[in-house]
Design an enzyme around this catalytic site. Structure first.
Site, mmCIF file in Angstrom:
data_model
loop_
_atom_site.group_PDB
_atom_site.id
_atom_site.type_symbol
_atom_site.label_atom_id
_atom_site.label_comp_id
_atom_site.label_asym_id
_atom_site.label_seq_id
_atom_site.Cartn_x
_atom_site.Cartn_y
_atom_site.Cartn_z
ATOM 1 N N TRP A 54 0.395 12.476 0.276
ATOM 2 C CA TRP A 54 -0.590 12.758 -0.457
ATOM 3 C C TRP A 54 -1.564 13.955 0.198
ATOM 4 C CZ3 TRP A 54 -4.289 8.484 -3.627
ATOM 5 C CH2 TRP A 54 -3.288 7.862 -4.363
ATOM 6 N N ASP A 72 -6.773 8.457 8.503
ATOM 7 C CA ASP A 72 -6.179 6.919 8.524
ATOM 8 C C ASP A 72 -6.546 6.545 9.966
ATOM 9 O OD1 ASP A 72 -3.631 6.360 6.711
ATOM 10 O OD2 ASP A 72 -3.766 5.640 9.020
ATOM 11 N N LYS A 152 -6.208 3.399 -5.137
ATOM 12 C CA LYS A 152 -5.386 2.225 -5.336
ATOM 13 C C LYS A 152 -5.584 1.364 -5.343
ATOM 14 C CE LYS A 152 -2.638 1.466 -2.375
ATOM 15 N NZ LYS A 152 -1.520 1.790 -1.223
HETATM 16 C C1 LIG Z 1 -0.229 3.676 2.136
HETATM 17 S S1 LIG Z 1 -0.611 4.085 3.175
HETATM 18 C C2 LIG Z 1 -0.934 5.398 3.030
HETATM 19 C C3 LIG Z 1 0.243 6.191 2.453
HETATM 20 C C4 LIG Z 1 -0.495 8.602 1.837
HETATM 21 N N1 LIG Z 1 -0.816 8.062 1.024
HETATM 22 C C5 LIG Z 1 0.738 8.615 2.017
HETATM 23 O O1 LIG Z 1 1.104 9.068 0.882
HETATM 24 O O2 LIG Z 1 1.652 8.933 3.141
HETATM 25 C C6 LIG Z 1 -1.672 3.303 3.785
HETATM 26 C C7 LIG Z 1 -2.190 3.565 4.715
HETATM 27 O O3 LIG Z 1 -3.980 3.403 4.925
HETATM 28 C C8 LIG Z 1 -4.024 2.965 6.029
HETATM 29 N N2 LIG Z 1 -5.248 2.023 6.844
HETATM 30 C C9 LIG Z 1 -5.535 0.916 6.404
HETATM 31 N N3 LIG Z 1 -6.880 0.498 6.563
HETATM 32 C C10 LIG Z 1 -8.112 1.519 6.972
HETATM 33 C C11 LIG Z 1 -9.045 1.755 7.233
HETATM 34 N N4 LIG Z 1 -9.873 0.696 8.061
HETATM 35 N N5 LIG Z 1 -9.218 3.127 7.435
HETATM 36 C C12 LIG Z 1 -7.878 3.802 7.498
HETATM 37 N N6 LIG Z 1 -7.653 4.230 7.218
HETATM 38 C C13 LIG Z 1 -6.784 2.871 6.741
HETATM 39 C C14 LIG Z 1 -3.125 2.413 7.203
HETATM 40 O O4 LIG Z 1 -3.380 2.661 8.448
HETATM 41 C C15 LIG Z 1 -1.879 3.463 6.459
HETATM 42 O O5 LIG Z 1 -1.267 4.255 7.110
#
Ligand SMILES: C[S@@+](CC[C@H](N)C(=O)[O-])C[C@H]1O[C@@H](n2cnc3c(N)ncnc32)[C@H](O)[C@@H]1O
Length: 198
Positions: A54, A72, A152
């Site tokens: 993204w 992240d 999302k």
């Molecule tokens: C589906 S992935 C995102 C993919 C990204 N949009 C891409 O296009 O590459 C979801 C992300 O949410 C992050 N995440 C989960 N809990 C989080 C938090 N409390 N704070 C920040 N990031 C978090 C995870 O580490 C993971 O990398």
């Protein structure tokens, strides 16, 4: 190969060919085609952004002089022209740091947050909605008037209440499932337009 697998494979191959770090990049690009989220020079914060698909799309859309910040829990490998912060969206100091970096408010907040999946539907839904609520609170602190957010969300019983909360802050809230998202997956995207300062 089943249709779902074939579709996943199609976007995986395409992402490799186009140099995107994730298949999700196409979901954001398709949402932008429908809702015109990005404008040149918009300041963007992307929450839950590792590995960075993204971030790549956002940077291409807003141009090299615009600020794009990714947050992240995991490390994000460096991307040209993108600032990355490792931390949790639930930590208010992370938002303080973004405000300091930008020196004001931002135009767009994106959230593609996913919890660690347990495989237990209700639990994963509740955790994802709780993370998205934290992203909504961050948006409220970060956005300029008329700003845009894309969240999302996982479908389930807690979603309606969260949408209501979003409608308190944005004049328009649309639910969307881009083509690159598997039709049978529980995810959908809420595109929230016209942020109102309270
Ligand atoms: C589906 S992935 C995102 C993919 C990204 N949009 C891409 O296009 O590459 C979801 C992300 O949410 C992050 N995440 C989960 N809990 C989080 C938090 N409390 N704070 C920040 N990031 C978090 C995870 O580490 C993971 O990398």
């Amino acid at each position: 190969m089943r249709l779902i697998e074939a579709k996943k494979e199609y976007y995986r191959t395409l992402a490799k060919k186009d140099g995107y770090r994730s298949r999700s990049a196409y979901k954001l690009a398709q949402l932008d085609n429908s809702y015109h989220i990005f404008k040149s020079k918009s300041t963007v914060v992307d929450i839950g952004s590792s590995p960075g698909g993204w971030l790549q799309v956002a940077k291409q859309k807003v141009g090299e002089n615009a600020m794009v910040i990714g947050i992240d829990l995991k490390h994000i490998y460096p991307l040209q022209g993108v600032i990355t912060l490792q931390g949790s969206i639930t930590d208010s100091e992370v938002i303080d740091e973004v405000l300091k970096l930008v020196g004001g408010k931002v135009d767009i907040v994106l959230s593609d947050l996913s919890p660690n999946m347990s495989g237990i539907w209700d639990l994963d839904h509740a955790r994802q909605i709780s993370l998205t609520r934290a992203a909504l609170s961050a948006s409220v602190r970060l956005l300029k008037r008329d700003g845009i957010s894309v969240f999302k969300v996982f479908e389930g019983e807690l979603l309606e209440r969260l949408k209501k909360e979003m409608r308190c802050h944005f004049q328009r809230v649309y639910s969307s499932k881009p083509k690159a998202s598997r039709q049978r997956s529980s995810e959908q995207y809420l595109v929230c337009l016209d942020f109102t300062l309270t």
